[in-house]
Design a protein around this motif. Structure first.
Motif, PDB file in Angstrom:
ATOM      1  N   PHE A 104       1.387   3.884  -1.852  1.00  0.00           N
ATOM      2  CA  PHE A 104       0.693   2.863  -2.629  1.00  0.00           C
ATOM      3  C   PHE A 104      -0.531   2.384  -1.841  1.00  0.00           C
ATOM      4  CE2 PHE A 104       4.762   3.180  -4.426  1.00  0.00           C
ATOM      5  CZ  PHE A 104       4.818   2.507  -5.645  1.00  0.00           C
ATOM      6  N   ASP A 105      -1.632   2.219  -2.523  1.00  0.00           N
ATOM      7  CA  ASP A 105      -2.846   1.730  -1.868  1.00  0.00           C
ATOM      8  C   ASP A 105      -2.638   0.307  -1.354  1.00  0.00           C
ATOM      9  OD1 ASP A 105      -4.377   4.019  -2.154  1.00  0.00           O
ATOM     10  OD2 ASP A 105      -5.253   3.411  -4.063  1.00  0.00           O
ATOM     11  N   PRO A 106      -3.430  -0.127  -0.364  1.00  0.00           N
ATOM     12  CA  PRO A 106      -3.304  -1.492   0.193  1.00  0.00           C
ATOM     13  C   PRO A 106      -3.953  -2.508  -0.749  1.00  0.00           C
ATOM     14  CG  PRO A 106      -5.099  -0.340   1.270  1.00  0.00           C
ATOM     15  CD  PRO A 106      -4.458   0.666   0.346  1.00  0.00           C
ATOM     16  N   PHE A 107      -3.203  -2.937  -1.739  1.00  0.00           N
ATOM     17  CA  PHE A 107      -3.776  -3.729  -2.824  1.00  0.00           C
ATOM     18  C   PHE A 107      -4.408  -5.033  -2.340  1.00  0.00           C
ATOM     19  CE2 PHE A 107      -0.321  -1.293  -4.957  1.00  0.00           C
ATOM     20  CZ  PHE A 107      -1.128  -0.505  -5.740  1.00  0.00           C
ATOM     21  N   GLU A 108      -3.726  -5.758  -1.477  1.00  0.00           N
ATOM     22  CA  GLU A 108      -4.242  -7.071  -1.073  1.00  0.00           C
ATOM     23  C   GLU A 108      -5.615  -6.954  -0.427  1.00  0.00           C
ATOM     24  OE1 GLU A 108      -1.052  -8.671   1.301  1.00  0.00           O
ATOM     25  OE2 GLU A 108      -0.310  -9.843  -0.384  1.00  0.00           O
ATOM     26  N   ASN A 109      -5.751  -6.070   0.545  1.00  0.00           N
ATOM     27  CA  ASN A 109      -7.034  -5.926   1.237  1.00  0.00           C
ATOM     28  C   ASN A 109      -8.092  -5.339   0.319  1.00  0.00           C
ATOM     29  OD1 ASN A 109      -6.028  -6.958   3.599  1.00  0.00           O
ATOM     30  ND2 ASN A 109      -5.616  -4.975   4.535  1.00  0.00           N
ATOM     31  N   ALA A 110      -7.726  -4.291  -0.417  1.00  0.00           N
ATOM     32  CA  ALA A 110      -8.709  -3.611  -1.262  1.00  0.00           C
ATOM     33  C   ALA A 110      -9.203  -4.524  -2.376  1.00  0.00           C
ATOM     34  CB  ALA A 110      -8.115  -2.326  -1.838  1.00  0.00           C
ATOM     35  N   ILE A 111      -8.300  -5.287  -2.983  1.00  0.00           N
ATOM     36  CA  ILE A 111      -8.711  -6.165  -4.085  1.00  0.00           C
ATOM     37  C   ILE A 111      -9.533  -7.331  -3.561  1.00  0.00           C
ATOM     38  CG2 ILE A 111      -7.873  -7.696  -5.907  1.00  0.00           C
ATOM     39  CD1 ILE A 111      -5.534  -5.756  -6.315  1.00  0.00           C
ATOM     40  N   ARG A 112      -9.187  -7.840  -2.405  1.00  0.00           N
ATOM     41  CA  ARG A 112     -10.002  -8.911  -1.812  1.00  0.00           C
ATOM     42  C   ARG A 112     -11.438  -8.432  -1.574  1.00  0.00           C
ATOM     43  NH1 ARG A 112      -7.037  -9.877   2.121  1.00  0.00           N
ATOM     44  NH2 ARG A 112      -8.109  -8.703   3.745  1.00  0.00           N
ATOM     45  N   ILE A 113     -11.572  -7.220  -1.071  1.00  0.00           N
ATOM     46  CA  ILE A 113     -12.908  -6.648  -0.848  1.00  0.00           C
ATOM     47  C   ILE A 113     -13.637  -6.442  -2.169  1.00  0.00           C
ATOM     48  CG2 ILE A 113     -14.084  -4.521  -0.117  1.00  0.00           C
ATOM     49  CD1 ILE A 113     -11.883  -4.353   2.110  1.00  0.00           C
ATOM     50  N   ALA A 114     -12.926  -5.889  -3.150  1.00  0.00           N
ATOM     51  CA  ALA A 114     -13.545  -5.646  -4.457  1.00  0.00           C
ATOM     52  C   ALA A 114     -14.022  -6.956  -5.079  1.00  0.00           C
ATOM     53  CB  ALA A 114     -12.549  -4.940  -5.370  1.00  0.00           C
ATOM     54  N   ARG A 115     -13.224  -7.999  -4.973  1.00  0.00           N
ATOM     55  CA  ARG A 115     -13.601  -9.296  -5.526  1.00  0.00           C
ATOM     56  C   ARG A 115     -14.888  -9.826  -4.866  1.00  0.00           C
ATOM     57  NH1 ARG A 115     -11.226  -8.304  -9.206  1.00  0.00           N
ATOM     58  NH2 ARG A 115      -9.192  -8.997  -9.935  1.00  0.00           N
ATOM     59  N   ARG A 116     -14.989  -9.620  -3.572  1.00  0.00           N
ATOM     60  CA  ARG A 116     -16.177 -10.101  -2.860  1.00  0.00           C
ATOM     61  C   ARG A 116     -17.443  -9.427  -3.377  1.00  0.00           C
ATOM     62  NH1 ARG A 116     -14.283  -9.508   2.020  1.00  0.00           N
ATOM     63  NH2 ARG A 116     -15.431  -7.670   2.702  1.00  0.00           N
ATOM     64  N   HIS A 117     -17.291  -8.220  -3.875  1.00  0.00           N
ATOM     65  CA  HIS A 117     -18.443  -7.480  -4.399  1.00  0.00           C
ATOM     66  C   HIS A 117     -18.545  -7.567  -5.922  1.00  0.00           C
ATOM     67  CE1 HIS A 117     -19.589  -5.562  -0.566  1.00  0.00           C
ATOM     68  NE2 HIS A 117     -18.289  -5.525  -0.308  1.00  0.00           N
ATOM     69  N   GLY A 118     -17.702  -8.372  -6.539  1.00  0.00           N
ATOM     70  CA  GLY A 118     -17.768  -8.542  -7.985  1.00  0.00           C
ATOM     71  C   GLY A 118     -17.282  -7.355  -8.787  1.00  0.00           C
ATOM     72  N   ALA A 119     -16.441  -6.511  -8.194  1.00  0.00           N
ATOM     73  CA  ALA A 119     -15.985  -5.293  -8.865  1.00  0.00           C
ATOM     74  C   ALA A 119     -14.749  -5.564  -9.723  1.00  0.00           C
ATOM     75  CB  ALA A 119     -15.673  -4.203  -7.839  1.00  0.00           C
ATOM     76  N   TRP A 120     -14.625  -4.801 -10.787  1.00  0.00           N
ATOM     77  CA  TRP A 120     -13.404  -4.771 -11.606  1.00  0.00           C
ATOM     78  C   TRP A 120     -12.423  -3.839 -10.907  1.00  0.00           C
ATOM     79  CZ3 TRP A 120     -12.520  -6.339 -16.992  1.00  0.00           C
ATOM     80  CH2 TRP A 120     -11.330  -5.821 -17.540  1.00  0.00           C
ATOM     81  N   VAL A 121     -11.153  -4.227 -10.833  1.00  0.00           N
ATOM     82  CA  VAL A 121     -10.133  -3.408 -10.185  1.00  0.00           C
ATOM     83  C   VAL A 121      -9.138  -2.894 -11.222  1.00  0.00           C
ATOM     84  CG1 VAL A 121      -8.314  -3.282  -8.448  1.00  0.00           C
ATOM     85  CG2 VAL A 121     -10.351  -4.672  -8.023  1.00  0.00           C
ATOM     86  N   HIS A 122      -9.002  -1.573 -11.282  1.00  0.00           N
ATOM     87  CA  HIS A 122      -8.009  -0.948 -12.158  1.00  0.00           C
ATOM     88  C   HIS A 122      -6.973  -0.238 -11.296  1.00  0.00           C
ATOM     89  CE1 HIS A 122      -6.203   1.113 -15.557  1.00  0.00           C
ATOM     90  NE2 HIS A 122      -6.246   2.227 -14.843  1.00  0.00           N
ATOM     91  N   VAL A 123      -5.711  -0.324 -11.694  1.00  0.00           N
ATOM     92  CA  VAL A 123      -4.619   0.318 -10.956  1.00  0.00           C
ATOM     93  C   VAL A 123      -4.008   1.419 -11.812  1.00  0.00           C
ATOM     94  CG1 VAL A 123      -2.348   0.023  -9.891  1.00  0.00           C
ATOM     95  CG2 VAL A 123      -4.100  -1.757  -9.626  1.00  0.00           C
ATOM     96  N   ASP A 124      -4.038   2.645 -11.293  1.00  0.00           N
ATOM     97  CA  ASP A 124      -3.311   3.748 -11.909  1.00  0.00           C
ATOM     98  C   ASP A 124      -1.883   3.713 -11.369  1.00  0.00           C
ATOM     99  OD1 ASP A 124      -2.277   6.118 -12.861  1.00  0.00           O
ATOM    100  OD2 ASP A 124      -3.458   7.406 -11.540  1.00  0.00           O
ATOM    101  N   GLY A 125      -0.981   3.217 -12.199  1.00  0.00           N
ATOM    102  CA  GLY A 125       0.422   3.116 -11.791  1.00  0.00           C
ATOM    103  C   GLY A 125       1.303   3.985 -12.657  1.00  0.00           C
ATOM    104  N   ALA A 126       0.877   5.222 -12.887  1.00  0.00           N
ATOM    105  CA  ALA A 126       1.554   6.113 -13.838  1.00  0.00           C
ATOM    106  C   ALA A 126       3.067   6.079 -13.680  1.00  0.00           C
ATOM    107  CB  ALA A 126       1.027   7.538 -13.692  1.00  0.00           C
ATOM    108  N   PHE A 127       3.556   6.199 -12.454  1.00  0.00           N
ATOM    109  CA  PHE A 127       5.002   6.059 -12.231  1.00  0.00           C
ATOM    110  C   PHE A 127       5.316   4.965 -11.222  1.00  0.00           C
ATOM    111  CE2 PHE A 127       3.568   9.331  -9.267  1.00  0.00           C
ATOM    112  CZ  PHE A 127       4.167   8.983  -8.082  1.00  0.00           C
ATOM    113  N   GLY A 128       4.344   4.606 -10.384  1.00  0.00           N
ATOM    114  CA  GLY A 128       4.616   3.646  -9.324  1.00  0.00           C
ATOM    115  C   GLY A 128       4.598   2.200  -9.732  1.00  0.00           C
ATOM    116  N   LEU A 129       4.014   1.881 -10.894  1.00  0.00           N
ATOM    117  CA  LEU A 129       3.957   0.484 -11.313  1.00  0.00           C
ATOM    118  C   LEU A 129       5.350  -0.129 -11.409  1.00  0.00           C
ATOM    119  CD1 LEU A 129       1.371  -1.196 -12.194  1.00  0.00           C
ATOM    120  CD2 LEU A 129       2.291  -1.046 -14.499  1.00  0.00           C
ATOM    121  N   TRP A 130       6.344   0.722 -11.725  1.00  0.00           N
ATOM    122  CA  TRP A 130       7.714   0.228 -11.918  1.00  0.00           C
ATOM    123  C   TRP A 130       8.382  -0.191 -10.615  1.00  0.00           C
ATOM    124  CZ3 TRP A 130       8.972  -0.683 -16.828  1.00  0.00           C
ATOM    125  CH2 TRP A 130       8.201  -0.048 -17.813  1.00  0.00           C
TER     126      TRP A 130
END
Length: 329
Positions: A104-130
């Motif tokens: 699983f990607d490092p969601f907390e760090n990656a999303i914090r960085i994306a937010r700082r740059h104003g990016a939309w974050v999408h998660v492909d959780g085809a089987f891992g979302l569960w």
């Protein structure tokens, strides 16, 4: 509800495109993409190819690849640098469950960085979302709820039939803007409630996909879903531990979820073992290519997998490997 994870991801990315262009002052519905601000898209090097396909369908072009670690997890620091290298709206695609390692990607760090740059974050959780349903797997999905959209496929882990993808989008205005119809006077509209299903997905003609998902969730309950996912991950861990004890078999990934990638020396032997297993027919494990090596990919995804199935799988792989070695001698 969509036809699968491919269209679930497409739906989330379509909402992202609509919102980012609207915020940039561009009317996508009226003018289309010609002349619109360019949307930069960032994905991990080991994303699933259907992410690239969805971006292509949406006219967003090829994504920028962010380096990953040895388990296929996106590296947050390079993402920060790459987002800083240019202006304009951006989408960051993260992954819950790598195809080969289950990582699983490092969601907390990656999303914090994306937010700082104003990016939309999408998660492909085809089987891992569960994995989010299992308390002891919470570390895998930590921070994932902070994203803007998510896609998953209920048939992979919930074990409902095919054609039951799920798109989840936080911004309902963007979702309806991207997918909805402005005027369909002959259809009955739900103006006060959550909205009509066809206003949220690519198709108008559609089957009742939510019925089978509801039935599974209703029958299992919260604890039942957790037990089912826990059982899949546990079976993968037992298969990997036992096969790692067989001389000559190498487990290439950290088995944190439901995926196991195996190698048997050189690539030729690994391919031969995969072919032997398929010919034998006792278990289904596909050959693949990961981290520069041919691998035998084990994906534990059937709810009925039990201790006897684990024994069968271990014996089948061990026997196939022994047969290939014997034939080589």
């Amino acid at each position: 509800f969509t036809t699968g994870a491919t269209m679930a991801n497409f739906t989330g990315l379509a909402a992202a495109r609509w919102r980012l262009l609207a915020d940039a002052g561009w009317n996508l519905d009226r003018y289309g993409l010609a002349g619109a601000p360019r949307i930069r898209c960032f994905v991990g090097q080991e994303r699933h190819d259907t992410i690239d396909m969805g971006l292509r369908y949406l006219g967003l072009g090829s994504p920028t690849l962010v380096p990953t670690d040895d388990q296929g997890r996106l590296l947050a620091d390079p993402l920060d640098t790459m987002l800083s290298e240019g202006p304009g709206p951006a989408i960051v695609c993260l992954q819950a469950g790598n195809l080969h390692s289950g990582a699983f990607d490092p969601f907390e760090n990656a999303i914090r960085i994306a937010r700082r740059h104003g990016a939309w974050v999408h998660v492909d959780g085809a089987f891992g979302l569960w994995a989010a349903a299992v308390p002891e797997l919470a570390g895998l999905t930590a921070g994932m709820a902070q994203a803007d959209s998510w896609g998953t496929d209920a048939h992979k882990t919930l074990n409902v039939p095919y054609d039951c993808g799920i798109a989840i989008v936080r911004d309902t205005g963007a979702l309806r803007g991207a997918m909805g119809l402005a005027t369909t006077s002959y259809m009955v509209h739900d103006a006060e409630g959550p909205g009509d299903p066809f206003q949220k997905v690519p198709e108008l003609s559609r089957r009742g996909r939510g019925i089978t998902v509801w039935a599974a969730l209703r029958s299992l309950g919260r604890e039942g879903v957790a037990a089912q996912v826990r059982g899949l991950a546990g079976a993968a861990a037992r298969i990997s531990r036992r096969l790692a004890e067989v001389e000559g078999i190498e487990v290439l990934n950290d088995v944190d979820y439901t995926q196991v990638s195996l190698a048997f020396g050189d690539d030729a032997i690994t391919r031969a073992v995969a072919a032997r297993l398929i010919e034998d027919g006792k278990v289904w494990m596909s050959g693949s290519h990961w981290q520069g090596r041919d691998v035998l990919r084990v994906s534990v995804s059937n709810w009925s997998t039990d201790a006897d199935d684990v024994d069968t799988a271990v014996e089948a792989v061990s026997s196939a490997f022994a047969a290939v070695k014997s034939a080589g001698n």
